[in-house]
Design a protein around this motif. Structure first.
Motif, short mmCIF file in Angstrom:
data_model
loop_
_atom_site.label_atom_id
_atom_site.label_comp_id
_atom_site.label_asym_id
_atom_site.label_seq_id
_atom_site.Cartn_x
_atom_site.Cartn_y
_atom_site.Cartn_z
N ILE A 1 -4.53 20.95 -4.37
CA ILE A 1 -4.09 22.24 -4.89
C ILE A 1 -3.94 23.24 -3.75
N THR A 2 -4.87 23.21 -2.79
CA THR A 2 -4.79 24.15 -1.68
C THR A 2 -3.53 23.95 -0.86
N THR B 1 -0.85 27.94 -4.35
CA THR B 1 -2.17 27.88 -4.97
C THR B 1 -3.24 27.58 -3.94
N SER C 1 -7.57 26.70 -4.06
CA SER C 1 -8.73 26.57 -4.93
C SER C 1 -9.89 27.40 -4.39
N ILE D 1 -8.52 29.12 -9.37
CA ILE D 1 -7.46 28.97 -8.39
C ILE D 1 -6.80 30.31 -8.10
N HIS D 2 -6.70 30.61 -6.81
CA HIS D 2 -5.95 31.81 -6.44
C HIS D 2 -4.48 31.45 -6.41
N TRP D 3 -3.70 32.16 -7.23
CA TRP D 3 -2.29 31.84 -7.38
C TRP D 3 -1.49 33.01 -6.81
N ALA E 1 -1.57 27.37 -17.55
CA ALA E 1 -1.75 27.29 -16.10
C ALA E 1 -2.15 25.87 -15.69
N ILE F 1 -0.12 23.81 -12.90
CA ILE F 1 -0.70 23.55 -11.59
C ILE F 1 -1.23 22.13 -11.43
N GLN G 1 -3.97 31.65 1.96
CA GLN G 1 -2.84 30.86 1.46
C GLN G 1 -1.83 30.60 2.57
#
Lengths: 167, 117
Positions: A117-118, A123, A125, A137-139, A150, A154, B35
């Motif tokens: 995911i990272t 995205t 995590s 999760i930071h989106w 979501a 994701i 990010q």
């Protein structure tokens, strides 16, 4: 000895890693690597490679190849996505931390899912709650705050592959 | 031919590293910065290492570069996760204009309460 199979797997991996890193067939290198790998396998046997039988099934390696291809492609897309955002003068982001559910249960499954995911587009995590099977999760571009929706966007496409590889 | 390919990989890698660094400066808060930097710097550095591998082939240096790629792919996301989680738990909130923060809403246990702010 308990966890014998786990220890054998750990030993093979660490010895192979040592051989590729030292990259010489000098007897001194081989001997030192052998001793250190044995020691590492003895210490770590029950922590690393919890379910050793999984290392012996060829079907998992096939799925792992698929995983590598999907991963590379997604990683590349993620980079183009970030490049597009940071080079745009208006900085088009709409960030937020969302919650998603996952069907993966094992430690290794969750670790790989979080890593995946990272490195996939937009995205990152932030935390994993193993008991409830929930990831935070930071989106960078929040499309929906709904948990189910979501999760579908994701995690669902990677979950299936990782389930085949690791569980 | 392989020389040219390796140069292309190295140049593309450096370009992505540059994008990541620009993102690090331009993004508003730690999560967005992570990010940008994690993704771009991971693939950028992997590109450089793969270029090195193409240049040297299956020699000591080339194979080490390949092993480094695997190592980087496994550790960079873990480091990013640790930084993001640590930041959140020590009270760093997402920047203004964030859509939502489900993590703060769900965190009710005493252990995960922010230390300050």
């Amino acid at each position: 000895m308990r966890y014998l199979r786990s220890r054998v797997v750990t030993f093979c991996i660490s010895y192979a890693l040592w051989l590729t890193l030292s990259f010489s067939v000098d007897w001194q290198h081989l001997l030192i690597g052998l001793l250190v790998s044995l020691f590492a396998a003895f210490l770590m046997g029950d922590m690393f490679a919890e379910q050793a039988h999984k290392w012996f099934s060829p079907r998992r390696y096939l799925w792992f190849m698929i995983y590598v291809f999907v991963f590379t492609w997604e990683c590349f897309k993620a980079n183009l996505d970030v490049a597009r955002r940071v080079l745009n003068p208006h900085l088009p982001i709409n960030p937020g931390i969302v919650k998603v559910k996952t069907i993966l249960k094992t430690e290794s499954g969750l670790t790989f899912l979080a890593n995946f995911i990272t490195l996939t587009p937009g995205t990152l995590s932030v935390d994993v709650n193993r008991e409830e099977g929930v990831l935070y999760i930071h989106w960078i571009d929040v499309k929906t705050q709904d948990v189910e929706e979501a999760s579908r966007i994701i995690v669902s496409k990677f979950e299936r592959i990782l389930k085949e590889v690791l569980e | 031919m392989t020389d040219l390919l390796s140069l292309i990989f190295i140049v593309v890698g450096i370009t992505f590293d540059l994008f990541g660094s620009i993102g690090l400066i331009r993004m508003p808060d730690i999560y967005n910065r992570l990010q940008a930097s994690t993704k771009c710097v991971t693939l950028g550095t992997c590109g450089i290492l793969f270029g090195v591998f193409l240049k040297f082939g299956f020699t000591a240096a080339g194979v080490k570069a390949l092993v480094c790629i695997i190592f980087l792919l496994l550790t960079a996301p873990v480091a990013a996760h640790a930084l993001a989680r640590g930041a959140h738990r020590s009270g760093v909130r997402p920047c203004k204009g964030s859509a939502c923060d489900k993590y703060a809403e769900d965190d009710t246990s005493a252990a995960t309460k922010p230390l300050k702010g």
